[in-house]
Design a protein around this motif. Structure first.
Motif, PDB file in Angstrom:
ATOM      1  N   LEU A  29       0.782  -1.156  -0.047  1.00  0.00           N
ATOM      2  CA  LEU A  29       0.010  -0.108  -0.025  1.00  0.00           C
ATOM      3  C   LEU A  29       0.911   1.206  -0.192  1.00  0.00           C
ATOM      4  O   LEU A  29       0.828   2.204  -0.827  1.00  0.00           O
ATOM      5  CB  LEU A  29      -1.070   0.027   1.294  1.00  0.00           C
ATOM      6  CG  LEU A  29      -1.727   1.016   1.220  1.00  0.00           C
ATOM      7  CD1 LEU A  29      -2.979   1.228   0.394  1.00  0.00           C
ATOM      8  CD2 LEU A  29      -2.515   0.865   2.613  1.00  0.00           C
ATOM      9  N   ASN A  32       2.330   1.593  -3.419  1.00  0.00           N
ATOM     10  CA  ASN A  32       1.127   2.353  -4.462  1.00  0.00           C
ATOM     11  C   ASN A  32       1.016   3.667  -4.025  1.00  0.00           C
ATOM     12  O   ASN A  32       1.001   4.488  -5.040  1.00  0.00           O
ATOM     13  CB  ASN A  32       0.067   1.400  -4.225  1.00  0.00           C
ATOM     14  CG  ASN A  32      -0.907   1.788  -5.383  1.00  0.00           C
ATOM     15  OD1 ASN A  32      -0.749   2.510  -6.299  1.00  0.00           O
ATOM     16  ND2 ASN A  32      -2.020   0.967  -5.257  1.00  0.00           N
ATOM     17  N   GLU A  42      -4.609   4.802  -8.711  1.00  0.00           N
ATOM     18  CA  GLU A  42      -5.603   3.984  -8.919  1.00  0.00           C
ATOM     19  C   GLU A  42      -5.453   2.975  -9.954  1.00  0.00           C
ATOM     20  O   GLU A  42      -6.113   1.824  -9.990  1.00  0.00           O
ATOM     21  CB  GLU A  42      -6.963   5.000  -9.166  1.00  0.00           C
ATOM     22  CG  GLU A  42      -8.276   4.367  -9.551  1.00  0.00           C
ATOM     23  CD  GLU A  42      -8.919   3.462  -8.153  1.00  0.00           C
ATOM     24  OE1 GLU A  42      -9.652   2.634  -8.485  1.00  0.00           O
ATOM     25  OE2 GLU A  42      -8.358   3.764  -7.337  1.00  0.00           O
ATOM     26  N   PHE A  45      -3.449   0.308  -8.942  1.00  0.00           N
ATOM     27  CA  PHE A  45      -4.364  -0.632  -7.851  1.00  0.00           C
ATOM     28  C   PHE A  45      -5.263  -1.705  -8.662  1.00  0.00           C
ATOM     29  O   PHE A  45      -5.322  -2.837  -8.269  1.00  0.00           O
ATOM     30  CB  PHE A  45      -5.435   0.134  -7.133  1.00  0.00           C
ATOM     31  CG  PHE A  45      -6.179  -0.513  -5.986  1.00  0.00           C
ATOM     32  CD1 PHE A  45      -5.708  -1.130  -4.866  1.00  0.00           C
ATOM     33  CD2 PHE A  45      -7.617  -0.545  -6.504  1.00  0.00           C
ATOM     34  CE1 PHE A  45      -6.558  -1.988  -4.212  1.00  0.00           C
ATOM     35  CE2 PHE A  45      -8.319  -1.047  -5.731  1.00  0.00           C
ATOM     36  CZ  PHE A  45      -7.952  -1.796  -4.616  1.00  0.00           C
ATOM     37  N   LEU A  46      -5.904  -0.922  -9.464  1.00  0.00           N
ATOM     38  CA  LEU A  46      -6.843  -1.906 -10.473  1.00  0.00           C
ATOM     39  C   LEU A  46      -6.075  -2.896 -11.079  1.00  0.00           C
ATOM     40  O   LEU A  46      -6.681  -4.109 -11.190  1.00  0.00           O
ATOM     41  CB  LEU A  46      -7.542  -0.870 -11.235  1.00  0.00           C
ATOM     42  CG  LEU A  46      -8.591  -0.107 -10.723  1.00  0.00           C
ATOM     43  CD1 LEU A  46      -9.091   1.050 -11.659  1.00  0.00           C
ATOM     44  CD2 LEU A  46      -9.636  -0.886 -10.011  1.00  0.00           C
ATOM     45  N   SER A  49      -4.819  -5.676  -8.203  1.00  0.00           N
ATOM     46  CA  SER A  49      -5.593  -5.510  -7.242  1.00  0.00           C
ATOM     47  C   SER A  49      -5.613  -6.975  -6.531  1.00  0.00           C
ATOM     48  O   SER A  49      -5.585  -7.432  -5.407  1.00  0.00           O
ATOM     49  CB  SER A  49      -7.171  -5.293  -7.466  1.00  0.00           C
ATOM     50  OG  SER A  49      -7.425  -6.136  -8.295  1.00  0.00           O
ATOM     51  N   TYR A  52      -3.179  -7.384  -3.805  1.00  0.00           N
ATOM     52  CA  TYR A  52      -3.424  -7.142  -2.515  1.00  0.00           C
ATOM     53  C   TYR A  52      -3.996  -8.060  -1.550  1.00  0.00           C
ATOM     54  O   TYR A  52      -3.829  -8.335  -0.333  1.00  0.00           O
ATOM     55  CB  TYR A  52      -4.370  -5.800  -2.606  1.00  0.00           C
ATOM     56  CG  TYR A  52      -3.695  -4.691  -2.827  1.00  0.00           C
ATOM     57  CD1 TYR A  52      -3.408  -3.650  -1.861  1.00  0.00           C
ATOM     58  CD2 TYR A  52      -3.337  -3.921  -3.975  1.00  0.00           C
ATOM     59  CE1 TYR A  52      -2.942  -2.522  -1.848  1.00  0.00           C
ATOM     60  CE2 TYR A  52      -2.954  -2.813  -4.149  1.00  0.00           C
ATOM     61  CZ  TYR A  52      -2.613  -2.158  -3.189  1.00  0.00           C
ATOM     62  OH  TYR A  52      -1.981  -0.772  -3.304  1.00  0.00           O
TER      63      TYR A  52
END
Length: 177
Positions: A29, A32, A42, A45-46, A49, A52
């Protein structure tokens, strides 16, 4: 049936009260968040994901359990340096060590705060001289050493802080706004 019971017992042992610090997930995190801007954050992240989820699962099933049972985080930020503004308006560098912290004053002088796991105590080391500051008692109180060589047991709460201030200032405490 044996596999189900074995799985439940293993899960219970590995995850019992193991809230932990989620070091792996938080490192991902932080990485990122450190990217150029919120739109890139973002997008990354997408795209990643699922990573994560994997990092969270590794934290829950392995790393947080290790942290719970051993008392240390395998992914602690050892060596991380953070600059902190002191109440005097000066900038101090705080470096995380395996067993404590190294604080560098604006003058360049270094002070170490070291945790002794065996004695369950914190000490301060300055100019090669180490002095114990306090230790944790079995009943949850702190045995705090005063500059005059005496010690006082205080609770680890606001009342204990007040008692310690009174002991340090010989019964006088001034409040300011």
């Amino acid at each position: 049936m044996k596999k189900v019971i074995l799985t439940l017992v293993t899960g219970a042992v590995l995850t019992t009260s193991c809230i932990g610090s989620f070091g792996l997930f938080n490192k991902l995190l932080d990485w990122n968040k450190g990217l150029s801007n919120k739109f890139v954050n973002e997008l990354v992240f997408l795209v990643i994901s699922p990573v994560y989820g994997i990092c969270g699962a590794v934290d829950v099933l392995v790393l947080n359990s290790v942290e719970f049972w051993t008392g240390s985080n395998p992914l602690a930020k050892v060596g991380h340096v953070e600059n902190v503004w002191g109440q005097d308006g000066k900038l101090y560098a705080v470096k995380t060590l395996k067993e404590g912290y190294e604080i560098t004053r604006p003058t360049g002088e270094k002070v170490l705060f070291v945790y002794n796991k065996k004695a369950n105590s914190w000490s301060m080391e300055e100019n090669g001289v180490q002095k114990e500051l306090f230790r944790f008692n079995e009943d949850g109180t702190l045995k705090t050493l005063l500059p005059n060589g005496e010690s006082v047991d205080v609770a680890a709460n606001e009342q204990g802080v007040y008692q310690l201030r009174m002991a340090l200032n010989e019964g006088m405490f001034f409040a300011a706004r």
